[in-house]
Design an enzyme around this catalytic site. Structure first.
Site, mmCIF file in Angstrom:
data_model
loop_
_atom_site.group_PDB
_atom_site.id
_atom_site.type_symbol
_atom_site.label_atom_id
_atom_site.label_comp_id
_atom_site.label_asym_id
_atom_site.label_seq_id
_atom_site.Cartn_x
_atom_site.Cartn_y
_atom_site.Cartn_z
ATOM 1 N N HIS A 158 0.818 -1.222 0.000
ATOM 2 C CA HIS A 158 0.000 0.000 0.000
ATOM 3 C C HIS A 158 0.849 1.269 0.000
ATOM 4 C CE1 HIS A 158 -4.041 -1.814 0.779
ATOM 5 N NE2 HIS A 158 -3.262 -2.843 1.055
ATOM 6 N N ASP A 366 3.692 9.464 -0.785
ATOM 7 C CA ASP A 366 2.517 8.690 -0.385
ATOM 8 C C ASP A 366 2.267 7.595 -1.413
ATOM 9 O OD1 ASP A 366 0.267 8.093 1.187
ATOM 10 O OD2 ASP A 366 -0.296 10.213 1.342
HETATM 11 C C1 GDG Z 1 -1.953 3.858 3.385
HETATM 12 C C2 GDG Z 1 -0.939 4.539 2.446
HETATM 13 C C3 GDG Z 1 -2.666 4.459 0.621
HETATM 14 C C4 GDG Z 1 -8.356 10.189 7.984
HETATM 15 N N1 GDG Z 1 -8.779 10.958 9.018
HETATM 16 C C5 GDG Z 1 -9.989 10.499 9.356
HETATM 17 C C6 GDG Z 1 -10.308 9.432 8.514
HETATM 18 N N2 GDG Z 1 -9.296 9.261 7.701
HETATM 19 C C7 GDG Z 1 -9.279 8.253 6.627
HETATM 20 C C8 GDG Z 1 -9.383 8.913 5.280
HETATM 21 C C9 GDG Z 1 -8.774 7.839 4.372
HETATM 22 C C10 GDG Z 1 -7.786 7.144 5.300
HETATM 23 O O1 GDG Z 1 -8.087 7.538 6.635
HETATM 24 C C11 GDG Z 1 -6.361 7.586 5.032
HETATM 25 O O2 GDG Z 1 -5.952 6.980 3.845
HETATM 26 P P1 GDG Z 1 -4.694 7.520 3.037
HETATM 27 O O3 GDG Z 1 -4.662 6.795 1.750
HETATM 28 O O4 GDG Z 1 -4.830 8.991 2.860
HETATM 29 O O5 GDG Z 1 -3.412 7.263 3.936
HETATM 30 P P2 GDG Z 1 -2.779 6.089 4.894
HETATM 31 O O6 GDG Z 1 -3.547 5.924 6.130
HETATM 32 O O7 GDG Z 1 -1.353 6.491 5.083
HETATM 33 O O8 GDG Z 1 -2.882 4.749 4.024
HETATM 34 C C12 GDG Z 1 -1.667 5.357 1.380
HETATM 35 C C13 GDG Z 1 -3.544 3.689 1.582
HETATM 36 O O9 GDG Z 1 -2.773 2.980 2.553
HETATM 37 C C14 GDG Z 1 -4.440 2.691 0.851
HETATM 38 O O10 GDG Z 1 -3.705 1.825 0.044
HETATM 39 O O11 GDG Z 1 -3.481 5.303 -0.175
HETATM 40 O O12 GDG Z 1 -0.744 5.919 0.477
HETATM 41 O O13 GDG Z 1 -0.025 5.356 3.181
HETATM 42 O O14 GDG Z 1 -9.747 6.905 3.962
HETATM 43 O O15 GDG Z 1 -10.725 9.193 4.998
HETATM 44 N N3 GDG Z 1 -11.470 8.765 8.592
HETATM 45 C C15 GDG Z 1 -12.361 9.163 9.539
HETATM 46 N N4 GDG Z 1 -12.092 10.199 10.396
HETATM 47 C C16 GDG Z 1 -10.923 10.889 10.337
HETATM 48 O O16 GDG Z 1 -10.713 11.823 11.123
HETATM 49 N N5 GDG Z 1 -13.537 8.540 9.644
#
Ligand code: GDG
Length: 462
Positions: A158, A366
C-alpha cells in the site's frame, strides 16, 4: 470457486452493532470474501504480555471467518513499532534519516511473520487463494512455502517502493527482496514503484525482468504489476451529498460563515507534509493580505502511532506551529487555522470535504492517498472545489484535473492555493469531471477484481 484468504496486520472486524461505517478498502475486500467465502487473518491489536498468545480467536460472519491472534509485548515492540514502523515505513517513504536499524527488531519482524505463518497454515486448504497486504508481512509467503504450501499467494504494497540506493541502506534488504520473490503476484500502487522494484532486482544482479510483467529472482518467476487502489466512488459521493443535512456538518457550515474553506485531512504522520503545508498557508495569507479574514483552513489530523517517539514529537510540533500562525495572523473575529487532533466520523468527513473550496493534499511521499480521491468524490457537481495535490502522491498519476504542487516548494504551494481559490466555475467543473469520471471507472472494487484476476490466472506468473 476457490476460497479467498486475506492476511493483513490489522483486521477490520465488524463492531457488534455494525454501526461504524467501514472504509472503502475493508468494504471491497469484504465483498470479495463474501462472494468467494474465506478467511481474514491478522493481529487482534492486543498483547498477551509475555505469555504465549492463546490459540487463534475465530469469529464467523456470513461467509467470512475472522481469525485473530494476540502478540506478546516483545513481538509488538520489535515487529510492529520496531521494524515495521521505525525501519520499513521511513525507508519506503525515502526517509533514511529516520530509520533506526536494530538486530533485535529485524529478528522480531521475521519471527512474527513465521508465527503468523504457523497459525495460518492449518486453516488453509490446497486450492485457497491467499492475498497478503502491506509491509508488515513481506516474509509471510516464504514462511508458508517453507511449510509446504503451494497455493497461489499474492502481495500488495500500500505504500511506495523506494529506489535501490534507499532500499539498500537497510541491512536486511536482500531477505526482503527474497521474501517478495515467493509470491506469485507482487502488486504496487504506481508504475514508478514497480520501476523502483525492478531497479532493485537489477542493481545487485538479484533478478531480472522477463517481459510481459514477469520477473525472475532467486530461481522463481512471478508477476509484478501496478494496481492503483481506489475508493467506493459512487457510494462516497452519495453519502457526501446526504451529509449536508448532518447536524455537525451544518454547524461547521454556519461557523465558516462567508469564508472559503481549505480542507486538509491526514493521519498525523511525517510523510503527509503537514508542517510544510501550514508554512505554505501562512505564506499564502502573507502574500495575499486581501484574504485575511476570508479563508479558514481546517486541518483534521487524528493521532497515529503515538508510541513511536517521532510521532509524539510531531504531535507537539504541529500543534505549536498552528498556534503560532494563529497568534501571528489571527484577529479577534478570525482564527485562520482550525486544527483538530482527533478522528471525526466518516459521514461527517464526507460532508466537510464537500464544504471545502480547496482540498489540500500535499504529502512528501505517499503510496496512493485516498483522501485526495475522497475529496473529489464528495464534491457538488454544480459547484466543485479544487484539489491541490502533491506530485509525490501516487494519486497524482491518475488525478489529472488537480493542481499539482511540489510540497517542498512552499511558495509554489501558496501560489496554488491562490489559484485554486480564484478559479472560475467552468474550469473547476471541467477539472472535477475528468477526475470524477476516472474515479467512477477505477473504483476499489475494480482494483480488487484486477488483482485477484491476475493472481488466479496461472499464465500470468510462474
Ligand atoms: C496507506 C498509504 C494508501 C483520515 N482521518 C480520518 C479518517 N481518515 C481516513 C481517510 C482515508 C484514510 O483515513 C487515510 O488513507 P490515506 O490513503 O490517505 O493514507 P494512509 O492511512 O497512510 O494509508 C496510502 C492507503 O494505505 C491505501 O492503500 O493510499 O498511500 O499510506 O480513507 O478518509 N477517517 C475518519 N475520520 C478521520 O478523522 N472517519
Amino acid at each position: 470457486m476457490s476460497r479467498l484468504v486475506i492476511v493483513s496486520n490489522r483486521v477490520p472486524v465488524p463492531d457488534k452493532g455494525g454501526i461504524a461505517p467501514a472504509g472503502g478498502l475493508a468494504v471491497a475486500l469484504k465483498a470479495a470474501l463474501e462472494e468467494q467465502g474465506g478467511i481474514w487473518m491478522g493481529w487482534s491489536g492486543r498483547s498477551s504480555g509475555e505469555q504465549e498468545p492463546q490459540p487463534l480467536a475465530q469469529l464467523q460472519q456470513g461467509n467470512i471467518t475472522y481469525a485473530l491472534t494476540d502478540l506478546t509485548d516483545t513481538d509488538v515492540e520489535e515487529y510492529y513499532h520496531g521494524f515495521a514502523n521505525r525501519v520499513l515505513w521511513p525507508i519506503c517513504h525515502y526517509r533514511l534519516d529516520l530509520a533506526e536499524y536494530g538486530r533485535k527488531e529485524m529478528a522480531g519482524y521475521f519471527r512474527v511473520n513465521r508465527f503468523f505463518g504457523r497459525r495460518l497454515a492449518p486453516l488453509v486448504k490446497p486450492d485457497d487463494v491467499i492475498w497478503v497486504h502491506d509491509y508488515h508481512l513481506i516474509p509471510l509467503a516464504a514462511e508458508l512455502r517453507q511449510m509446504g504450501l503451494k497455493n497461489r499467494i499474492g502481495f500488495f504494497l500500500h505504500i511506495p517502493w523506494p529506489p535501490a540506493d534507499v532500499l539498500f541502506t537497510m541491512p536486511v534488504h536482500e531477505e526482503i527482496m527474497r521474501g517478495l520473490s515467493h509470491y506469485d503476484v507482487v502488486g504496487f500502487q504506481t508504475d514508478h514503484d514497480l520501476e523502483n522494484f525492478a531497479g532493485c532486482l537489477r542493481r545487485e544482479g538479484i533478478g531480472d525482468e522477463l517481459g510481459g510483467g514477469r520477473f525472475t529472482a532467486y530461481d522463481r518467476i512471478f508477476k509484478g504489476g501496478t494496481y492503483a487502489i481506489g475508493i467506493e466512488t459512487a457510494a462516497f459521493a452519495e453519502f457526501a451529498e446526504k451529509a449536508s443535512t448532518n447536524k455537525t456538518v451544518k454547524k461547521a457550515r454556519e461557523s465558516i460563515e462567508h469564508r472559503s474553506l481549505i480542507m486538509g485531512v491526514d493521519r498525523l504522520d511525517y510523510s503527509k507534509g503537514i508542517t510544510q503545508r501550514i508554512d505554505a498557508f501562512e505564506r499564502f495569507i502573507l502574500a495575499n493580505p486581501a484574504q485575511q479574514g476570508r479563508v479558514t483552513y481546517l486541518q483534521i489530523t487524528p493521532k497515529s502511532r503515538s508510541e513511536v517517539p517521532e510521532y509524539e514529537a510531531m504531535q507537539r510540533t504541529v500543534a505549536e506551529q498552528a498556534g503560532r500562525v494563529n497568534g501571528a495572523l489571527g484577529a479577534v473575529d478570525w482564527v485562520p487555522i482550525r486544527y483538530i487532533n482527533r478522528s471525526v466520523g466518516r459521514h461527517i468527513l464526507a460532508g466537510l470535504y464537500r464544504l471545502g473550496r480547496v482540498g489540500l493534499v500535499t504529502p512528501l511521499r505517499d503510496g496512493m492517498n485516498l483522501v485526495a480521491k475522497e475529496y473529489v468524490a464528495a464534491q457538488d457537481p454544480d459547484d466543485p472545489g479544487v484539489l491541490v495535490l502533491s506530485r509525490f502522491a501516487g494519486a497524482a498519476c491518475e488525478l489529472r484535473g488537480a493542481l499539482l504542487v511540489n510540497p517542498y516548494d512552499i511558495e509554489g504551494t501558496a501560489n496554488a492555493m491562490a489559484r485554486a481559490l480564484s478559479m472560475p466555475l467552468e474550469e473547476r467543473k471541467e477539472r472535477w469531471k475528468t477526475m470524477m469520471d476516472h474515479l467512477l471507472e477505477h473504483d476499489v472494487s475494480r482494483w480488487c477484481r484486477d488483482f485477484l484476476n491476475d493472481l488466479t490466472t496461472r499464465d500470468q506468473c510462474g
